[in-house]
Design a protein around this motif. Structure first.
Motif: not given
Ligand code: N01
Length: 557
Positions: A61-68, A192-204, A206-207
């Motif tokens: 449910r993180y901000p920016g979570a969206r299907c690709d 701080g955000v750790l990780g730049t996979g699909s989840s990181g790339i979507q949430v960053i 927004e954060l």
């Protein structure tokens, strides 16, 4: 409708609810399995650890979570009525909308009475004498069923890295794969955000829009294509709805089960100018279809380099600080060999004054303290930390359950050197235990709802066959499984997929054996094999009319 609660029986002095099928997980796979089982007149129960349906879409449910995958395609196809009446509001659906859809489906097909929420399956053991599975939960309940279906999902076991001092951190720690249900306010905070996979790339992005300052801790940069998400176009939606079934059929004939514009030439077979024009066209259109531009992008390293270089140039164009652009530019793997990401203003986010990129390659994290993160010679004071660190994919959710097959064999032990299945559907030694989108199936390389529907239909058909022939059990044979896993390995080796350190290979999890898990031969080929196996009397499976131990006793007598 007969529900499972009325069928209680006794197992070892304990009350165990008895039914035909126990299904583990109420995501899209579990819900559809329940629907089909009930249509077949079987009694079934779904056991789900969450308080609601939706699986991965319940938790992420993180901000920016969206299907690709486009929303017109990322949905069930089994009900024409459903696909006609549901309205998606965007080109790519957001997590809340997908979750609303899952809830709508559960209600429409009256699935909820047979789902036990807030209940985690801890053990599933095959009882040889009865040829039944005894499934135990953390609520102290037990279920006994002829067939057990693991609908546990490929990306459902969130991975928290072992970083010294992480548990001493004074601020809140959030994992994208297990985001809180209540609103999380980050305004005015150092995040701080750790990780730049699909989840990181979507949430960053927004954060960054909320936080006072955002520190992005990056170990490996990733390729990402702008999603170019937009409100649903009414004419586009109608065109789909006018010919939904034909389009679904066409989608099923494509390698990923996604109807898309699939290039059929080699990237090297066209002049450089034409190639770049094609990349530009796809970049402007947005979405993961970028990697479908040419037929050999995931087969030929030279072809792949042309696409990778195009994306690298776009990153350098967007990111204003050249040193930051360089750090964000992926160079260590072919584009698409790790799951390609789709973003909304990801690279642009690094032009913001309140965003700092921390390169963990040159400044590894040494520890987390109560105040923040120490990386290299620098210290980053933080109010909260977001882990976008991914999943123990494909096998993680299964290995959390103590699954015990014939003669005490555990799945964990059997899969110690990597998962072994026949078609991703069953594993030798575990009769009557089905896996939906298991390792060895195309699963995560497809529009997973299509893969789920195909697998679930195959399982339902198999169960119907067993009922018809009075089969007490079905089990993958050792030799069919070995041959299949060899085939899975071989097709992967013929591609560039194995050249990335990805979760497809399991190498994101310390100690997990490096085995390429999904079948990359494409959904149509896979489905054809599954169908032929069934038509051929379940070739590669043994079907017994007596329990396996009775048969063993007879053989030994
Ligand atoms: O996970 P990931 P994800 N120290 O494993 C980093 C689906 N999905 O949740 O690459 C430092 O891809 C790790 O770094 P590295 C989709 O299939 C879909 O983002 O190992 N960093 C990496 O950057 C996707 O592929 C959607 O060097 C650490 C990141 O964490 C899959 O889920 C949206 C670390 C993990 O990336 C998984 O994506 C979201 C450590 N100790 C997810 N440990 C859509 O539909 C890990 N990392 C769009």
């Amino acid at each position: 409708m007969q529900h499972t609660d009325v069928l209680d029986g006794r197992v070892d002095g304990e009350v165990a609810r008895s039914c035909d099928v126990v299904i583990v997980g109420a995501g899209f796979a579990g819900m559809y399995m329940l629907y089909l089982a009930r249509n077949m007149g079987l009694t079934a129960v779904v056991i789900e650890s969450a308080s609601g349906v939706g699986g991965t879409w319940f938790w992420n449910r993180y901000p920016g979570a969206r299907c690709d995958v486009e929303s017109m395609q990322y949905s069930y196809s089994f009900s024409e009525e459903l696909q006609q009446e549901w309205h998606w509001t965007e080109r790519y659906a957001s997590q809340p909308e997908i979750l609303a859809y899952a809830n709508y489906v559960a209600k429409k097909f009256d699935l909820l009475p047979d789902i036990k929420f807030n209940t985690r399956v801890t053990r599933a053991a095959f009882q040889e004498e009865e040829s039944r599975w005894l499934v135990s939960t953390d609520q102290g309940t037990q279920y006994q069923a002829k067939w057990c279906v693991m609908a546990t999902g490929c990306l459902s076991a969130a991975q928290t890295p072992k970083i010294p001092g992480l548990d001493t951190f004074d601020g809140r720690i959030y994992h994208t794969g297990n985001w809180p249900h209540e609103a999380v306010s980050l305004s005015g905070k150092k995040v701080g955000v750790l990780g730049t996979g699909s989840s990181g790339i979507q949430v960053i992005p927004e954060l960054a829009a909320q936080a006072k300052h955002l520190y992005v801790f990056q170990r490996t940069p990733n390729f990402s294509i702008p999603a170019r998400n937009k409100p649903m176009d009414a004419e586009y939606e109608n065109s789909w709805k006018r010919s939904y079934s034909e389009r679904r059929e066409k989608a099923r004939s494509m390698p990923a089960g996604i109807l898309c514009d699939l290039g059929d030439k080699s990237a090297l077979a066209v002049p450089a100018e034409e190639r770049v024009q094609e990349y530009q066209r796809r970049w402007a259109a947005g979405g993961t279809g970028f990697t479908a531009a040419f037929a050999d992008l995931l087969k030929n390293a030279e072809s792949n380099r042309t696409a990778a270089e195009f994306v690298r140039e776009r990153i350098r164009e967007v990111v204003k600080d050249p040193s930051v652009a360089e750090l964000l530019t992926p160079v260590d793997h072919p584009i698409g060999a790790k799951r390609i990401c789709a973003d909304t203003r990801y690279f642009e986010t690094f032009n913001r004054e309140n965003v700092t990129l921390v390169d963990l390659r040159t400044n590894p994290i040494s520890e987390v303290t109560p105040e923040g993160v120490a990386a290299g010679s620098d210290f980053y004071e933080l109010d909260c930390l977001v882990l976008a660190t991914g999943f123990d994919a494909m096998t993680g959710a299964l290995s959390k359950i103590d699954i015990v097959g014939r003669q005490g064999l555990t799945l964990k032990e059997k899969w110690r050197d990597g998962p072994n299945t026949f078609l991703g559907l069953m594993s030798a030694g575990f009769p009557n235990l089905f896996i939906v989108t298991g390792p060895g199936s195309p699963s995560v390389l497809t529009n997973v709802i299509v893969a789920i529907e195909d697998n679930v239909q195959w399982i339902a058909r198999c169960i119907a066959h067993l009922i018809e022939v009075d089969g007490r059990y079905i089990e993958a044979t050792q030799s069919a499984e070995e041959q299949w896993m060899e085939q899975v390995r071989k097709v992967a080796e013929g591609t560039l997929y194995t050249q990335a350190k990805s979760w497809y290979l399991g190498v994101n999890i310390p100690g997990k054996p490096a085995v390429f898990m999904p079948y990359v031969g494409g959904l149509p080929t896979y489905q054809q094999i599954c169908d032929e196996v069934a038509v051929d009397g379940y070739r590669g499976f043994s079907i017994g009319t007596q329990s396996p131990c009775v048969e063993r006793r007879q053989v030994n007598a």
